[in-house]
Design a protein around this motif. Structure first.
Motif, PDB file in Angstrom:
ATOM      1  N   UNK A 257       0.780  -1.310   0.069  1.00 37.42           N
ATOM      2  CA  UNK A 257       0.021  -0.085   0.105  1.00 37.42           C
ATOM      3  C   UNK A 257       0.623   1.045  -0.090  1.00 37.42           C
ATOM      4  N   UNK A 258       0.144   2.455  -0.452  1.00 40.78           N
ATOM      5  CA  UNK A 258       0.790   3.789  -0.094  1.00 40.78           C
ATOM      6  C   UNK A 258      -0.424   4.532   0.192  1.00 40.78           C
ATOM      7  N   UNK A 259      -0.181   5.290   1.513  1.00 46.68           N
ATOM      8  CA  UNK A 259      -1.036   5.783   1.721  1.00 46.68           C
ATOM      9  C   UNK A 259      -0.644   7.183   2.551  1.00 46.68           C
ATOM     10  N   UNK A 260      -1.298   8.187   2.598  1.00 47.72           N
ATOM     11  CA  UNK A 260      -1.155   9.577   2.867  1.00 47.72           C
ATOM     12  C   UNK A 260      -2.168  10.177   4.008  1.00 47.72           C
ATOM     13  N   UNK A 261      -2.748   9.312   4.464  1.00 41.93           N
ATOM     14  CA  UNK A 261      -3.907   9.574   5.670  1.00 41.93           C
ATOM     15  C   UNK A 261      -3.286   8.803   6.712  1.00 41.93           C
ATOM     16  N   UNK A 262      -2.799   9.504   7.908  1.00 43.49           N
ATOM     17  CA  UNK A 262      -2.019   9.089   9.065  1.00 43.49           C
ATOM     18  C   UNK A 262      -2.984   8.309   9.858  1.00 43.49           C
ATOM     19  N   UNK A 263      -4.112   8.550   9.885  1.00 48.12           N
ATOM     20  CA  UNK A 263      -5.269   7.631  10.702  1.00 48.12           C
ATOM     21  C   UNK A 263      -5.230   6.082   9.899  1.00 48.12           C
ATOM     22  N   UNK A 264      -5.362   6.180   8.730  1.00 50.94           N
ATOM     23  CA  UNK A 264      -5.555   4.817   8.011  1.00 50.94           C
ATOM     24  C   UNK A 264      -4.004   4.300   7.995  1.00 50.94           C
ATOM     25  N   UNK A 265      -3.094   4.782   8.039  1.00 45.82           N
ATOM     26  CA  UNK A 265      -1.610   4.385   7.926  1.00 45.82           C
ATOM     27  C   UNK A 265      -1.458   3.647   9.289  1.00 45.82           C
ATOM     28  N   UNK A 266      -1.909   4.132  10.493  1.00 54.75           N
ATOM     29  CA  UNK A 266      -1.810   3.518  11.782  1.00 54.75           C
ATOM     30  C   UNK A 266      -2.311   2.328  11.828  1.00 54.75           C
ATOM     31  N   UNK A 267      -3.511   2.040  11.163  1.00 56.84           N
ATOM     32  CA  UNK A 267      -4.481   0.931  11.070  1.00 56.84           C
ATOM     33  C   UNK A 267      -3.830   0.001  10.343  1.00 56.84           C
ATOM     34  N   UNK A 268      -3.221   0.249   9.062  1.00 57.96           N
ATOM     35  CA  UNK A 268      -2.449  -0.730   8.185  1.00 57.96           C
ATOM     36  C   UNK A 268      -1.180  -1.191   8.719  1.00 57.96           C
ATOM     37  N   UNK A 269      -0.559  -0.189   9.548  1.00 54.92           N
ATOM     38  CA  UNK A 269       0.618  -0.646  10.249  1.00 54.92           C
ATOM     39  C   UNK A 269       0.601  -1.789  11.212  1.00 54.92           C
ATOM     40  N   UNK A 270      -0.589  -1.609  12.146  1.00 49.22           N
ATOM     41  CA  UNK A 270      -1.023  -2.359  13.036  1.00 49.22           C
ATOM     42  C   UNK A 270      -1.272  -3.683  12.612  1.00 49.22           C
ATOM     43  N   UNK A 271      -2.068  -3.911  11.550  1.00 51.26           N
ATOM     44  CA  UNK A 271      -2.557  -4.921  11.013  1.00 51.26           C
ATOM     45  C   UNK A 271      -1.702  -5.640   9.718  1.00 51.26           C
ATOM     46  N   UNK A 272      -0.950  -4.826   9.014  1.00 53.49           N
ATOM     47  CA  UNK A 272       0.212  -5.592   8.240  1.00 53.49           C
ATOM     48  C   UNK A 272       1.336  -4.998   8.167  1.00 53.49           C
ATOM     49  N   UNK A 273       2.066  -4.944   9.193  1.00 52.84           N
ATOM     50  CA  UNK A 273       3.444  -4.343   9.454  1.00 52.84           C
ATOM     51  C   UNK A 273       4.360  -4.572   8.059  1.00 52.84           C
ATOM     52  N   UNK A 274       4.788  -3.322   7.867  1.00 52.38           N
ATOM     53  CA  UNK A 274       5.682  -3.096   6.810  1.00 52.38           C
ATOM     54  C   UNK A 274       4.902  -3.241   5.288  1.00 52.38           C
ATOM     55  N   UNK A 275       3.877  -3.390   5.105  1.00 54.19           N
ATOM     56  CA  UNK A 275       3.050  -3.621   3.951  1.00 54.19           C
ATOM     57  C   UNK A 275       2.450  -2.356   3.514  1.00 54.19           C
TER      58      UNK A 275
END
Length: 332
Positions: A38-56
């Motif tokens: 993924x490529x995200x620029x929304x900090x809230x979404x990125x925090x959720x993605x990091x928690x569920x899919x580290x380094x993805x």
């Protein structure tokens, strides 16, 4: 699951290779597409993605350096940002597939035309109130430098000109919006000390305060990486010393602030969303020192005065015109 993700999964056979998901929602799509990043620029979404899919998933304003052989762009609200994303990603996909998915209400029915310079788009799916488009990139366009898409404008202040630098996707890109214009006329008698520009966008309010009251410490905060980058460019363009933070909401702000200034957003994508502002009004007193104040501009139909009074006590309408109100509340 986001309805746009559901549309992609209807065509899952197309997305089994090394895939870049651009502006992806914070759902389980990465879990369903194990070779995707993924490529995200929304900090809230990125925090959720990091928690569920580290380094993805990568956070920022530039195309990740990961190798990918196809990409899906989730249509953003901004046409300028869509142009940047298509050009930047297509430059890495010569002869490969680029997809665009979005809600009909969000403009996908016409946005696919922005892909025409890459090849001939074709519609693959029409479901869940969304559409999915595909183009085979024939002759990759040259990579677009984000800096080439900057828009600059000047705002006259009582002690000089403020130079504002904005990037695609940032609120009121390339111009001063009417709400902030009203707020700028009513920055008098601000408390001294540490001031926060919440939802800073291109950094107009925070930079103006620093120019008008240079002895104050100014912090700017936004959830969006493009906004944070714009604020840093504005700070540099005016030779100012201020801090820019990226975070999801007032919970990520410093404490013991002497003032919070904001022209808060109430739209996310194509949907009306007041949650960030309501959270700000509910919790901002926890971040403001005694004697400090909240100063906020908003469309007057939003009726924020009741919420402000609930959490601060007395709320003054400092200015009003046909469309906007500037509210001022002091923490006792």
């Amino acid at each position: 699951m986001d309805q746009r993700s559901e549309v992609l999964l209807r065509q899952a056979r197309l997305f089994q290779g090394h895939l870049l998901l651009v502006g992806l929602p914070a759902d389980d799509l990465l879990g369903r597409l194990p070779n995707a990043y993924g490529w995200s620029w929304h900090a809230g979404d990125q925090a959720i993605l990091d928690a569920s899919f580290p380094e993805r998933s990568q956070f920022g304003v530039n195309v990740p350096n990961w190798g990918f052989d196809a990409a899906v762009i989730f249509l953003p609200k901004s046409k300028d940002l869509t142009d940047y994303l298509i050009s930047a990603v297509a430059a890495r996909l010569d002869g490969a597939e680029l997809f665009l998915v979005g809600e009909k209400q969000g403009g996908i029915k016409s946005a696919f035309k922005q892909m025409i310079h890459c090849g001939k788009p074709r519609k693959l799916d029409n479901a869940r109130h969304c559409q999915l488009w595909q183009v085979t990139v024939t002759g990759a366009p040259p990579a677009v430098e984000l800096a080439s898409l900057i828009r600059v404008f000047n705002i006259p202040l009582t002690n000089g000109l403020l130079k504002v630098v904005s990037l695609p996707g940032v609120f009121s890109h390339g111009r001063l919006d009417h709400g902030t214009k009203l707020m700028l006329k009513h920055l008098d008698k601000l408390p001294s000390g540490h001031l926060l520009d919440f939802g800073c966008g291109a950094g107009v309010l925070g930079s103006a305060v620093k120019l008008l009251y240079p002895h104050n410490t100014v912090t700017m905060l936004d959830v969006d990486a493009f906004a944070a980058a714009s604020s840093r460019l504005t700070i540099d363009a005016n030779g100012l010393d201020a801090e820019v933070l990226v975070g999801d909401g007032i919970d990520t702000a410093p404490i013991n602030l002497n003032a919070i200034l904001s022209n808060p957003p109430f739209h996310i994508g194509v949907h009306t969303n007041y949650s960030a502002t309501e959270n700000l009004l509910r919790k901002s007193a926890q971040h403001i020192a005694r004697g400090g104040e909240l100063r906020l501009v908003a469309n007057k139909f939003l009726k924020y005065q009741i919420l402000i009074e609930k959490h601060f006590g007395m709320c003054e309408i400092k200015a009003i015109n046909n469309s906007f109100c500037v509210y001022r509340a002091k923490r006792s």
